[in-house]
Design a protein around this motif. Structure first.
Motif, PDB file in Angstrom:
ATOM      1  N   LYS A 142      11.687  -2.361 -42.823  1.00  0.00           N
ATOM      2  CA  LYS A 142      10.925  -3.434 -42.323  1.00  0.00           C
ATOM      3  C   LYS A 142       9.591  -3.336 -42.694  1.00  0.00           C
ATOM      4  N   PRO A 143       9.062  -4.531 -43.546  1.00  0.00           N
ATOM      5  CA  PRO A 143       7.549  -4.443 -43.756  1.00  0.00           C
ATOM      6  C   PRO A 143       6.732  -4.313 -42.683  1.00  0.00           C
ATOM      7  N   GLY A 144       5.768  -3.335 -42.897  1.00  0.00           N
ATOM      8  CA  GLY A 144       4.684  -3.148 -41.839  1.00  0.00           C
ATOM      9  C   GLY A 144       4.756  -2.416 -40.710  1.00  0.00           C
ATOM     10  N   ALA A 145       6.168  -1.988 -40.568  1.00  0.00           N
ATOM     11  CA  ALA A 145       6.285  -0.831 -39.506  1.00  0.00           C
ATOM     12  C   ALA A 145       5.893   0.466 -39.959  1.00  0.00           C
ATOM     13  N   ARG A 157      28.778   3.915 -35.399  1.00  0.00           N
ATOM     14  CA  ARG A 157      28.499   2.343 -36.118  1.00  0.00           C
ATOM     15  C   ARG A 157      27.210   2.486 -36.938  1.00  0.00           C
ATOM     16  N   VAL A 158      27.713   1.698 -38.319  1.00  0.00           N
ATOM     17  CA  VAL A 158      26.740   1.775 -39.329  1.00  0.00           C
ATOM     18  C   VAL A 158      25.959   0.795 -39.302  1.00  0.00           C
ATOM     19  N   LEU A 159      24.664   0.951 -39.507  1.00  0.00           N
ATOM     20  CA  LEU A 159      23.601  -0.080 -39.427  1.00  0.00           C
ATOM     21  C   LEU A 159      23.244  -0.377 -40.868  1.00  0.00           C
ATOM     22  N   GLU A 160      23.376  -1.775 -41.475  1.00  0.00           N
ATOM     23  CA  GLU A 160      23.366  -2.212 -42.645  1.00  0.00           C
ATOM     24  C   GLU A 160      21.937  -2.494 -43.130  1.00  0.00           C
ATOM     25  N   ASP A 161      20.827  -2.746 -42.266  1.00  0.00           N
ATOM     26  CA  ASP A 161      19.755  -3.282 -42.679  1.00  0.00           C
ATOM     27  C   ASP A 161      18.509  -2.491 -42.213  1.00  0.00           C
ATOM     28  N   SER A 162      18.678  -1.018 -42.057  1.00  0.00           N
ATOM     29  CA  SER A 162      17.663  -0.245 -41.844  1.00  0.00           C
ATOM     30  C   SER A 162      17.674   0.998 -42.469  1.00  0.00           C
ATOM     31  N   TYR A 163      16.727   1.784 -42.677  1.00  0.00           N
ATOM     32  CA  TYR A 163      16.703   2.954 -43.315  1.00  0.00           C
ATOM     33  C   TYR A 163      16.418   4.226 -41.973  1.00  0.00           C
ATOM     34  N   THR A 211      14.910   2.961 -35.117  1.00  0.00           N
ATOM     35  CA  THR A 211      14.581   2.298 -33.910  1.00  0.00           C
ATOM     36  C   THR A 211      13.035   1.688 -34.212  1.00  0.00           C
ATOM     37  N   LEU A 212      12.647   1.577 -35.401  1.00  0.00           N
ATOM     38  CA  LEU A 212      11.534   0.653 -35.732  1.00  0.00           C
ATOM     39  C   LEU A 212      11.815  -0.262 -36.511  1.00  0.00           C
ATOM     40  N   ASP A 213      13.039  -0.582 -37.354  1.00  0.00           N
ATOM     41  CA  ASP A 213      13.514  -1.389 -38.123  1.00  0.00           C
ATOM     42  C   ASP A 213      14.253  -2.592 -37.696  1.00  0.00           C
ATOM     43  N   HIS A 214      14.871  -3.143 -38.914  1.00  0.00           N
ATOM     44  CA  HIS A 214      15.498  -4.333 -38.682  1.00  0.00           C
ATOM     45  C   HIS A 214      16.591  -4.239 -37.577  1.00  0.00           C
ATOM     46  N   ASP A 215      17.325  -3.256 -37.420  1.00  0.00           N
ATOM     47  CA  ASP A 215      18.481  -3.184 -36.687  1.00  0.00           C
ATOM     48  C   ASP A 215      18.118  -2.536 -35.242  1.00  0.00           C
ATOM     49  N   ALA A 216      16.901  -2.598 -34.941  1.00  0.00           N
ATOM     50  CA  ALA A 216      16.420  -2.167 -33.576  1.00  0.00           C
ATOM     51  C   ALA A 216      16.800  -2.826 -32.445  1.00  0.00           C
ATOM     52  N   PRO A 217      16.904  -4.219 -32.448  1.00  0.00           N
ATOM     53  CA  PRO A 217      17.417  -5.043 -31.293  1.00  0.00           C
ATOM     54  C   PRO A 217      19.008  -4.533 -31.020  1.00  0.00           C
ATOM     55  N   ARG A 218      19.673  -4.400 -32.217  1.00  0.00           N
ATOM     56  CA  ARG A 218      21.268  -4.106 -31.952  1.00  0.00           C
ATOM     57  C   ARG A 218      21.275  -2.566 -31.342  1.00  0.00           C
ATOM     58  N   ILE A 219      20.503  -1.830 -31.824  1.00  0.00           N
ATOM     59  CA  ILE A 219      20.519  -0.431 -31.094  1.00  0.00           C
ATOM     60  C   ILE A 219      20.075  -0.526 -29.647  1.00  0.00           C
ATOM     61  N   PHE A 220      19.144  -1.251 -29.156  1.00  0.00           N
ATOM     62  CA  PHE A 220      18.751  -1.274 -27.820  1.00  0.00           C
ATOM     63  C   PHE A 220      19.822  -1.904 -27.099  1.00  0.00           C
ATOM     64  N   ALA A 221      20.411  -3.182 -27.630  1.00  0.00           N
ATOM     65  CA  ALA A 221      21.470  -3.995 -26.796  1.00  0.00           C
ATOM     66  C   ALA A 221      22.562  -3.009 -26.826  1.00  0.00           C
ATOM     67  N   GLU A 222      23.211  -2.532 -27.902  1.00  0.00           N
ATOM     68  CA  GLU A 222      24.409  -1.680 -27.691  1.00  0.00           C
ATOM     69  C   GLU A 222      24.306  -0.552 -27.084  1.00  0.00           C
ATOM     70  N   SER A 223      23.297   0.284 -27.002  1.00  0.00           N
ATOM     71  CA  SER A 223      22.955   1.452 -26.245  1.00  0.00           C
ATOM     72  C   SER A 223      23.071   0.956 -24.614  1.00  0.00           C
ATOM     73  N   ALA A 224      22.472   0.108 -24.191  1.00  0.00           N
ATOM     74  CA  ALA A 224      22.334  -0.088 -23.011  1.00  0.00           C
ATOM     75  C   ALA A 224      23.824  -0.558 -22.591  1.00  0.00           C
ATOM     76  N   GLU A 225      24.512  -1.284 -23.260  1.00  0.00           N
ATOM     77  CA  GLU A 225      26.162  -1.578 -22.902  1.00  0.00           C
ATOM     78  C   GLU A 225      26.615  -0.301 -22.651  1.00  0.00           C
ATOM     79  N   PHE A 226      26.214   0.611 -23.602  1.00  0.00           N
ATOM     80  CA  PHE A 226      27.234   2.127 -23.462  1.00  0.00           C
ATOM     81  C   PHE A 226      26.589   2.622 -22.266  1.00  0.00           C
ATOM     82  N   ILE A 227      25.350   2.845 -22.024  1.00  0.00           N
ATOM     83  CA  ILE A 227      24.640   3.406 -20.684  1.00  0.00           C
ATOM     84  C   ILE A 227      25.273   2.963 -19.791  1.00  0.00           C
TER      85      ILE A 227
END
Length: 270
Positions: free
Chosen positions: A167-170, A235-241, A245-261
């Protein structure tokens, strides 16, 4: 923003970026139970790389403990003064606090922070409902790592691994150098952890970036082959390096980890 050097030494990082985070549970948002989450950054990084995730968890009502690992968040030279055992002791202390104050606890971590979560799961699985790891490091295909026990006495550091972000600028505000004494201790810790992966039986959610320039596929192979958990998903993240946690897939990580917790803490309650 690149971290500047002053007189050949790295300038101190902004304390507001690297500060630990500690919040109390809000059981009114989590079904009346107090749920704690340990949030752990990685090697040469600091809480800046995990703060958006930690804040998201806190807003959902979870108690959050996000420690700053010894040797991190100051100058890279300080990292050569500490070891893997110091980092393990830090996360164990944070876990003890969460266990004492909450009804259930989950640990989440990035890179070496993920390895430390796996270490906790192997040693203190009874205290955890589950763990979430992102690009967890436990192994490497790099051949030069075998030279670290000798190289660390001759070379203090090599170029850094920070800011592998699509993600640019991160910016994760990590160290610009990789201290070799610390790296040697870390890889020794990984070797011991790999032997103990079969001791992990609690639920594990593992996010892995399809393209990661820091942690290679050997860590995924070791985790998949080693865990004894019957509740494990990669789970594979296709749009992050690496710093997902600071990249394009961060919102997915946040949401899916909350569901897991929410799921694993509810299942632990029975």
């Amino acid at each position: 923003m690149k971290i500047p050097f002053l007189g050949g030494r790295q300038a101190l990082l902004d304390p507001t970026l690297v500060a630990p985070m500690s919040t109390a549970a809000r059981p009114e948002l989590t079904g009346g139970r107090r749920i704690g989450v340990l949030v752990q950054h990685g090697f040469t990084g600091n809480p800046a790389s995990m703060r958006p995730w930690a804040q998201d968890l806190a807003e959902r009502g979870y108690a959050v403990e996000m420690p700053l690992l010894p040797g991190h968040g100051t100058r890279w030279q300080d990292l050569n003064k500490v070891t893997w055992d110091d980092w393990v002791a830090t996360v164990e202390g944070a876990l003890d606090k969460l266990v004492a104050e909450n009804d259930a606890v989950v640990a989440v971590g990035l890179s070496m922070g993920g390895a430390l979560c796996l270490r906790l799961a192997a040693d203190h699985g009874d205290d955890l409902a589950g763990i979430v790891v992102v690009n967890a490091a436990v192994d490497t295909l790099r051949k030069d790592v075998k030279l670290l026990p000798v190289l660390k006495h001759a070379v203090p550091a090599m170029p850094g691994i920070a800011n592998d972000i699509k993600k640019p600028g991160a910016d994760e505000h990590g160290y610009p150098m990789t201290p070799l004494r610390a790296a040697a201790s870390m890889f020794a810790g990984y070797a011991e952890l790999r032997r103990d992966l079969p001791r992990i039986t609690i639920p594990v959610l593992f996010f892995r970036s399809a393209e990661d320039h820091v942690v290679d596929i050997s860590s995924s192979r070791a985790i998949n082959a080693g865990l004894s958990s019957k509740d494990f998903e990669e789970r594979v993240l296709e749009d992050s390096y690496h710093v997902a946690t600071l990249d394009h897939d961060a919102p997915r990580i946040f949401a899916e980890s909350a569901e897991f917790i929410e799921r694993v803490t509810r299942e632990q309650q029975g």
